[in-house]
Design a protein around this motif. Structure first.
Motif, mmCIF file in Angstrom:
data_model
loop_
_atom_site.group_PDB
_atom_site.id
_atom_site.type_symbol
_atom_site.label_atom_id
_atom_site.label_comp_id
_atom_site.label_asym_id
_atom_site.label_seq_id
_atom_site.Cartn_x
_atom_site.Cartn_y
_atom_site.Cartn_z
ATOM 1 N N HIS A 1 0.892 -1.196 -0.250
ATOM 2 C CA HIS A 1 0.089 0.123 0.293
ATOM 3 C C HIS A 1 0.525 1.511 -0.157
ATOM 4 C CE1 HIS A 1 -2.675 -3.117 2.631
ATOM 5 N NE2 HIS A 1 -3.403 -2.720 1.800
ATOM 6 N N PHE A 2 0.942 2.318 -0.088
ATOM 7 C CA PHE A 2 1.093 3.534 -0.593
ATOM 8 C C PHE A 2 0.001 4.906 -0.959
ATOM 9 C CE2 PHE A 2 1.944 0.795 -4.752
ATOM 10 C CZ PHE A 2 0.652 1.077 -5.705
ATOM 11 N N ASP A 3 1.450 5.984 -0.325
ATOM 12 C CA ASP A 3 0.431 6.605 -0.956
ATOM 13 C C ASP A 3 0.628 7.187 -2.799
ATOM 14 O OD1 ASP A 3 0.688 9.726 -1.805
ATOM 15 O OD2 ASP A 3 -0.039 10.332 0.494
ATOM 16 N N ALA A 4 -0.298 7.883 -3.100
ATOM 17 C CA ALA A 4 0.206 7.495 -4.345
ATOM 18 C C ALA A 4 -0.009 8.660 -4.840
ATOM 19 C CB ALA A 4 -1.434 7.749 -5.573
ATOM 20 N N SER A 5 0.057 10.276 -4.556
ATOM 21 C CA SER A 5 1.169 11.154 -5.027
ATOM 22 C C SER A 5 2.676 10.845 -4.710
ATOM 23 C CB SER A 5 0.718 12.211 -3.632
ATOM 24 O OG SER A 5 -0.470 12.535 -4.252
ATOM 25 N N LEU A 6 2.850 10.280 -3.111
ATOM 26 C CA LEU A 6 4.309 10.672 -3.311
ATOM 27 C C LEU A 6 4.992 9.162 -4.009
ATOM 28 C CD1 LEU A 6 4.195 10.334 0.962
ATOM 29 C CD2 LEU A 6 4.726 12.261 -0.279
ATOM 30 N N LEU A 7 4.385 8.303 -4.413
ATOM 31 C CA LEU A 7 4.908 7.294 -5.379
ATOM 32 C C LEU A 7 5.222 8.127 -6.637
ATOM 33 C CD1 LEU A 7 5.865 4.317 -6.313
ATOM 34 C CD2 LEU A 7 3.163 3.987 -6.868
ATOM 35 N N GLY A 8 4.178 8.718 -7.599
ATOM 36 C CA GLY A 8 4.429 9.510 -8.129
ATOM 37 C C GLY A 8 5.674 10.578 -8.399
ATOM 38 N N GLU A 9 5.770 11.197 -6.848
ATOM 39 C CA GLU A 9 6.885 11.899 -7.070
ATOM 40 C C GLU A 9 8.525 10.771 -6.516
ATOM 41 O OE1 GLU A 9 5.534 15.321 -3.421
ATOM 42 O OE2 GLU A 9 7.520 14.679 -3.043
ATOM 43 N N PHE A 10 8.884 9.956 -6.130
ATOM 44 C CA PHE A 10 9.623 9.194 -6.284
ATOM 45 C C PHE A 10 9.845 8.939 -7.482
ATOM 46 C CE2 PHE A 10 11.584 4.975 -6.210
ATOM 47 C CZ PHE A 10 12.267 5.412 -5.127
ATOM 48 N N LEU A 11 8.650 8.583 -8.244
ATOM 49 C CA LEU A 11 9.362 7.570 -9.704
ATOM 50 C C LEU A 11 9.609 9.378 -10.297
ATOM 51 C CD1 LEU A 11 6.515 4.824 -9.975
ATOM 52 C CD2 LEU A 11 8.927 5.033 -9.728
ATOM 53 N N ARG A 12 9.275 10.695 -10.213
ATOM 54 C CA ARG A 12 10.035 11.011 -11.770
ATOM 55 C C ARG A 12 10.927 11.488 -10.958
ATOM 56 N NH1 ARG A 12 5.981 15.748 -9.529
ATOM 57 N NH2 ARG A 12 7.536 16.531 -8.033
ATOM 58 N N ASN A 13 11.486 11.642 -9.875
ATOM 59 C CA ASN A 13 12.570 11.916 -9.209
ATOM 60 C C ASN A 13 13.913 10.872 -9.902
ATOM 61 O OD1 ASN A 13 12.485 13.857 -8.071
ATOM 62 N ND2 ASN A 13 12.087 12.650 -6.058
ATOM 63 N N PHE A 14 13.248 9.061 -9.873
ATOM 64 C CA PHE A 14 14.100 8.218 -10.651
ATOM 65 C C PHE A 14 14.197 8.262 -12.093
ATOM 66 C CE2 PHE A 14 14.242 4.375 -12.394
ATOM 67 C CZ PHE A 14 14.785 3.578 -11.777
ATOM 68 N N SER A 15 12.969 8.647 -12.645
ATOM 69 C CA SER A 15 13.002 8.535 -14.285
ATOM 70 C C SER A 15 13.894 10.144 -14.473
ATOM 71 C CB SER A 15 11.183 9.022 -13.854
ATOM 72 O OG SER A 15 10.989 7.970 -14.142
ATOM 73 N N VAL A 16 13.257 11.642 -13.672
ATOM 74 C CA VAL A 16 14.790 12.311 -14.470
ATOM 75 C C VAL A 16 16.253 12.011 -14.166
ATOM 76 C CG1 VAL A 16 15.455 14.361 -13.608
ATOM 77 C CG2 VAL A 16 12.827 13.765 -13.929
#
Ligand SMILES: Cc1cc2nc3c(=O)[nH]c(=O)nc-3n(C[C@H](O)[C@H](O)[C@H](O)COP(=O)(O)OP(=O)(O)OC[C@H]3O[C@@H](n4cnc5c(N)ncnc54)[C@H](O)[C@@H]3O)c2cc1C
Length: 511
Positions: free
Chosen positions: A167-182
């Motif tokens: 389970h996770f916070d959807a917004s925080l996951l988006g942020e995490f993956l954005r940093n990873f992708s960039v």
């Protein structure tokens, strides 16, 4: 600057992902990692003013494979996303039969072989109307991990492992993956697409933006959510609603306080209410809750009130979020030089938390196919057939919950039970089961179209108490297992698992 290969490739040189919700960033991360040595430029544009849907906190075990494939450790991402472990889903109040008012859909693994065989044996006998214990709860270790609030990660050297999700916070996951992708080479553009441009052959050639002018690309990934801006609105691919199979089209979401004094729950609870069901998802800092309902049977105020009552939040100043859901799928997800991934490709209501699993499946299948064979008619047909089959397969399993319900308190539940719009596959499964026939063979016949394992089908049929009345005593020479035997077997494994809260706190301490 990433190293490039000069070898010929089927991968288009410039790829634009439109949309930066969880899907957009999952796709960006997947492609950035998979094609890190290739001569390809990945760009993602997202609109701050439109924003993301901001829900979607549950997952399936496939999510583990996602982080593994990106080489990201749980200790790194979980604390940043307030994430917890998910051992499975509990379904209270869907059935009314004594002994079957709640059941647990476990995540299992191959190590559960013995339990699975025992459970199949008992459930088959019960379906043939012999009086043996056949509730799935006692047979699966994962249920005991969840009920004891343990983490599904064994703390000692043991042969036994069970599968799990998060389970996770959807917004925080988006942020995490954005940093990873960039960090992995994806260019991030914050802007709104005002128009999608096409070339003479009908392909998409670029997008017009509010502040960055025209952005051209060779290939486009539509992650624009329910709007389906590229796939539906631009390319005109038809959207096929699932309305006649699945009635729910709305949701209302509310967070609530989590008290960790008594441990951290490790399961999603999906409880049936009057006109739908509510999710309860534990994160490290709060519960995520929501009521998924049909607007044909109730309205938003009544739904919100029912949810608030369930949570004891009648007078609380917590604001509820109301959402409309576009349930169904696009006729095809890959059309011309564009693939839709995420809510733009389709959505099945979140009862089994499958949306991000389909995102991952689509992204991987597409990336492999594009790389091996290019953007050809055959590639598109192959990927579209596979993805459509996953959608319809998940829809069947989700619909089965409604079909098997035995509630009679509202029109909603009666109508769901009476619904004649069920697939031939579902009809056959029910027919074979009701007659005490060979369900395993039937499921094997359907294997290419089934997304869920035979054990999941046995769990839902047995767990919701779909059995005849007045069962007979089994013959003396018939082998079966008592509830006590099944429970003792499952419980014998759980000493090797740490407390869920302890395991999560340990992650945060790890540098
Ligand atoms: C009630 C509910 C519960 C759910 N629960 C679960 C769950 O438990 N598990 C699960 O796996 N899934 C769940 N889902 C689904 C999950 O929320 C989504 O699959 C996930 O969030 C991905 O959404 P998305 O990225 O496709 O779309 P969105 O989050 O809507 O993102 C769309 C993106 O496109 C951008 N965009 C749109 N138009 C433009 C434009 N013109 N220009 C530029 N950018 C644009 C937006 O700004 C945004 O960045 C749930 C969904 C709902 C409705």
């Amino acid at each position: 600057m990433k190293p490039m290969t000069s070898q010929p490739t089927n991968i288009p040189k410039n790829i634009l992902i439109v949309g930066g919700g969880t899907s957009g960033w999952m796709v960006a991360a997947t492609l950035a990692r998979q094609w890190k040595d290739k001569d390809v430029s990945l760009k993602l544009i997202e609109s701050e003013s439109i924003g993301t849907i901001g829900v979607g906190e549950g997952s399936t075990p496939k999510m583990r494979r996602f982080f593994d494939s990106l080489n990201i450790d749980e200790r790194e991402w979980m604390p940043k996303c307030n994430a917890t472990y998910k051992c499975g889903i509990r379904f209270p109040s869907w059935a009314t039969r004594e002994g079957f008012k709640s059941y647990y859909h476990p995540f299992f693994s191959q190590k559960d072989d013995t339990s699975i065989r025992a459970f199949h044996q008992n459930a088959t006998l019960r379906s043939k109307n012999f009086n043996v214990y056949a509730h799935p709860d006692s047979f699966f270790v994962s249920n005991f991990l969840a009920s004891e609030k343990l983490a599904p990660t064994p703390d000692k050297k043991t042969d036994y492992h069970t599968d799990y999700a998060y389970h996770f916070d959807a917004s925080l996951l988006g942020e995490f993956l954005r940093n990873f992708s960039v960090q992995n080479g994806v260019t991030h553009v914050s802007d709104t697409v005002s128009e999608v441009l096409r070339s003479e052959n009908g392909d998409i050639s670029g997008v017009e933006t509010d502040q960055h002018g025209t952005i051209d690309a060779d290939f486009f990934i539509d992650c624009t959510g329910f709007s389906g801006l590229l796939i539906n609105k631009t390319l005109g691919v038809e959207f096929l609603p699932y309305k006649k199979f699945l009635y729910n089209d709305s949701a209302v979401a509310l967070p609530s306080h989590i008290n960790l004094d008594k441990g951290l729950p490790a399961q999603t609870v999906s409880k049936a209410l009057k006109n739908g069901w509510m999710w309860n998802i534990p994160l490290t800092n709060r519960f995520g809750n929501g009521y998924v309902y049909s607007s044909d049977f109730t309205d938003r105020n009544s739904a919100e009130e029912e949810l608030r009552k369930q949570l004891g939040l009648m007078d609380a100043a917590v604001e509820a979020r109301h959402l409309k859901m576009r349930v169904g799928r696009s006729a095809v997800c890959w059309e011309k030089n564009c693939i839709a991934i995420g809510l733009s490709q389709g959505f099945i209501e979140p009862l089994e938390a499958t949306a991000l699993m389909i995102v991952q499946d689509t992204a991987e299948t597409f990336a492999n196919k594009l790389e091996s064979s290019g953007n050809t008619d055959n590639s598109r047909a192959e990927v579209n057939t596979k993805v459509n089959s996953i959608f319809d397969g998940v829809r069947n399993y989700v619909q089965m919950h409604y079909k098997l319900n035995t509630r009679s308190d509202t029109e909603y539940w009666l109508e769901n039970r009476k619904n004649v719009h069920i697939s031939d596959d579902m009809e056959k499964i029910l027919r074979v089961w009701d007659k005490g026939g060979d369900l395993l063979s039937e499921l094997r016949n359907q294997a290419s179209r089934l997304v869920y394992s035979p054990t999941s089908w046995y769990c839902i049929l047995a767990g919701m108490g779909r059995f005849r009345n007045k069962p007979k005593r089994p013959k003396a020479n018939v082998q079966y297992y008592s509830k006590k035997q099944a429970e003792e077997h499952s419980r014998s494994f759980i000493q090797q698992f740490p407390s869920h809260l302890g395991a999560i706190q340990e992650h945060s301490k790890t540098p």
